[in-house]
Motif scaffolding. Structure first.
Motif, PDB file in Angstrom:
ATOM      1  N   LEU A  30     112.160 -37.727  34.391  1.00 26.17           N
ATOM      2  CA  LEU A  30     111.119 -37.577  33.360  1.00 26.17           C
ATOM      3  C   LEU A  30     111.461 -36.475  32.365  1.00 26.17           C
ATOM      4  CD1 LEU A  30     107.918 -37.949  35.560  1.00 26.17           C
ATOM      5  CD2 LEU A  30     108.508 -39.396  33.607  1.00 26.17           C
ATOM      6  N   LEU A  31     111.920 -35.343  32.894  1.00 28.13           N
ATOM      7  CA  LEU A  31     112.223 -34.217  31.998  1.00 28.13           C
ATOM      8  C   LEU A  31     113.441 -34.495  31.124  1.00 28.13           C
ATOM      9  CD1 LEU A  31     111.465 -31.159  34.309  1.00 28.13           C
ATOM     10  CD2 LEU A  31     110.077 -32.052  32.434  1.00 28.13           C
ATOM     11  N   ASN A  32     114.403 -35.244  31.663  1.00 33.71           N
ATOM     12  CA  ASN A  32     115.597 -35.566  30.876  1.00 33.71           C
ATOM     13  C   ASN A  32     115.300 -36.506  29.708  1.00 33.71           C
ATOM     14  OD1 ASN A  32     117.814 -34.032  31.780  1.00 33.71           O
ATOM     15  ND2 ASN A  32     117.929 -35.248  33.649  1.00 33.71           N
ATOM     16  N   LEU A  33     114.126 -37.145  29.723  1.00 29.29           N
ATOM     17  CA  LEU A  33     113.722 -38.002  28.599  1.00 29.29           C
ATOM     18  C   LEU A  33     113.258 -37.176  27.402  1.00 29.29           C
ATOM     19  CD1 LEU A  33     111.654 -40.728  30.515  1.00 29.29           C
ATOM     20  CD2 LEU A  33     113.951 -40.986  29.548  1.00 29.29           C
ATOM     21  N   GLU A  34     112.924 -35.922  27.661  1.00 32.19           N
ATOM     22  CA  GLU A  34     112.436 -35.056  26.578  1.00 32.19           C
ATOM     23  C   GLU A  34     113.611 -34.541  25.751  1.00 32.19           C
ATOM     24  OE1 GLU A  34     109.185 -34.566  26.022  1.00 32.19           O
ATOM     25  OE2 GLU A  34     108.597 -35.719  27.788  1.00 32.19           O
ATOM     26  N   PRO A  35     113.502 -34.618  24.416  1.00 34.93           N
ATOM     27  CA  PRO A  35     114.630 -34.235  23.562  1.00 34.93           C
ATOM     28  C   PRO A  35     114.976 -32.745  23.586  1.00 34.93           C
ATOM     29  CG  PRO A  35     112.677 -34.690  22.236  1.00 34.93           C
ATOM     30  CD  PRO A  35     112.346 -35.089  23.638  1.00 34.93           C
ATOM     31  N   ASP A  36     113.999 -31.908  23.974  1.00 36.29           N
ATOM     32  CA  ASP A  36     114.222 -30.462  23.918  1.00 36.29           C
ATOM     33  C   ASP A  36     114.356 -29.823  25.310  1.00 36.29           C
ATOM     34  OD1 ASP A  36     111.606 -31.074  24.504  1.00 36.29           O
ATOM     35  OD2 ASP A  36     110.750 -29.362  23.435  1.00 36.29           O
TER      36      ASP A  36
ATOM     37  N   ALA B 251     113.067 -35.637  48.025  1.00 41.82           N
ATOM     38  CA  ALA B 251     114.093 -36.236  47.168  1.00 41.82           C
ATOM     39  C   ALA B 251     113.507 -37.142  46.082  1.00 41.82           C
ATOM     40  CB  ALA B 251     115.091 -37.021  48.019  1.00 41.82           C
ATOM     41  N   MET B 252     112.507 -37.948  46.434  1.00 42.62           N
ATOM     42  CA  MET B 252     111.940 -38.874  45.462  1.00 42.62           C
ATOM     43  C   MET B 252     111.226 -38.133  44.332  1.00 42.62           C
ATOM     44  SD  MET B 252     109.539 -42.199  46.136  1.00 42.62           S
ATOM     45  CE  MET B 252     110.672 -42.948  47.299  1.00 42.62           C
ATOM     46  N   VAL B 253     110.467 -37.112  44.694  1.00 44.72           N
ATOM     47  CA  VAL B 253     109.749 -36.307  43.691  1.00 44.72           C
ATOM     48  C   VAL B 253     110.758 -35.577  42.809  1.00 44.72           C
ATOM     49  CG1 VAL B 253     108.124 -34.397  43.344  1.00 44.72           C
ATOM     50  CG2 VAL B 253     107.739 -36.034  45.192  1.00 44.72           C
ATOM     51  N   ARG B 254     111.780 -35.009  43.448  1.00 45.43           N
ATOM     52  CA  ARG B 254     112.817 -34.281  42.706  1.00 45.43           C
ATOM     53  C   ARG B 254     113.499 -35.187  41.689  1.00 45.43           C
ATOM     54  NH1 ARG B 254     115.334 -32.674  46.949  1.00 45.43           N
ATOM     55  NH2 ARG B 254     117.187 -33.987  46.852  1.00 45.43           N
ATOM     56  N   GLY B 255     113.859 -36.401  42.129  1.00 46.41           N
ATOM     57  CA  GLY B 255     114.519 -37.361  41.240  1.00 46.41           C
ATOM     58  C   GLY B 255     113.617 -37.798  40.096  1.00 46.41           C
ATOM     59  N   ALA B 256     112.333 -38.019  40.406  1.00 45.61           N
ATOM     60  CA  ALA B 256     111.378 -38.455  39.376  1.00 45.61           C
ATOM     61  C   ALA B 256     111.168 -37.363  38.328  1.00 45.61           C
ATOM     62  CB  ALA B 256     110.051 -38.830  40.020  1.00 45.61           C
ATOM     63  N   LEU B 257     111.008 -36.127  38.790  1.00 48.51           N
ATOM     64  CA  LEU B 257     110.822 -35.014  37.844  1.00 48.51           C
ATOM     65  C   LEU B 257     112.036 -34.854  36.944  1.00 48.51           C
ATOM     66  CD1 LEU B 257     109.186 -32.249  40.100  1.00 48.51           C
ATOM     67  CD2 LEU B 257     108.077 -33.551  38.286  1.00 48.51           C
ATOM     68  N   SER B 258     113.195 -34.933  37.553  1.00 50.96           N
ATOM     69  CA  SER B 258     114.441 -34.792  36.799  1.00 50.96           C
ATOM     70  C   SER B 258     114.563 -35.885  35.735  1.00 50.96           C
ATOM     71  CB  SER B 258     115.623 -34.850  37.768  1.00 50.96           C
ATOM     72  OG  SER B 258     116.815 -34.596  37.089  1.00 50.96           O
TER      73      SER B 258
END
Length: 200
Positions: free
Chosen positions: A20-26, A11-18
């Motif tokens: 981080l990726l949502n910070l990317e504009p594309d 869960a922690m890794v999943r949340g962190a990846l999500s």
């Protein structure tokens, strides 16, 4: 936008990846799931551009998920993000049809770059691992591999001999050759090593 589905059982890794990726504009994270079967259902429902998945997950593994996507000819590219820095896993992943293979201890920005590369039709493979994967040759011949696979599934030398139309002694010879080549203590360890390396 690159539409992404995440499959990761921690869960922690999943949340962190999500996050981080949502910070990317594309990049848009369509969803994140904790097991292979849910990932398979969500791949069909959400139709992401790229699936980012771990290898070891409850239900079906990441590699089985990739194989299923390929078998059904879905237009979804796949990236494996894993702790398994073993050449055999990479070779099996490439054989299954993945476009990317990254280690979890790589810098976070590598994943966003990998997504862009894969989305454009390229490949993104951890370079050190790629080097190792192709530098270590498979020492087993086809017959040794076949016999070792059956032995690893719990079949006796007699059962294997019957199945392959060989003598009991020949099967034992193949097994001891395979054990010797892999530097293993017994057939079970040899099977496990060969599986890890991706030779079975």
């Amino acid at each position: 936008m690159i539409r992404v589905l995440l499959a990761e059982d921690q869960a922690m890794v999943r949340g962190a990846l999500s996050a981080l990726l949502n910070l990317e504009p594309d990049i848009e994270v369509l969803g994140s799931v904790a097991d292979g079967e849910t990932a398979w259902r969500e791949v069909q429902r959400l139709k992401p551009d790229v699936l980012v998945t771990d290898i070891e997950m409850p239900g079906i593994t990441g590699l089985e998920l990739v194989q299923r996507i390929r078998r059904h000819e879905l237009p979804v590219k796949t990236i494996i993000v894993t702790t398994f820095a073993r050449p055999g896993f990479l070779r099996r992943a490439l054989d299954a049809g993945v476009s990317g293979y990254l280690l979890k201890d790589a810098p976070a920005e590598n994943l966003a770059e990998a997504l862009r590369t894969v989305h454009r039709g390229g490949r993104s493979i951890d370079p050190q691992l790629a080097l190792e994967a192709w530098s270590e040759a498979d020492p087993l011949n086809d017959r040794e591999r076949q016999v070792l696979r059956f032995a690893g599934e719990g079949q006796s030398a007699s059962e294997i001999a019957t199945k392959l139309n060989l003598s009991h002694g020949t099967v034992r010879n193949y097994l001891s050759e395979a054990i010797g080549k892999l530097g293993a203590a017994n057939r079970i360890e040899a099977y496990r090593l060969a599986r890890q390396k991706g030779w079975l």
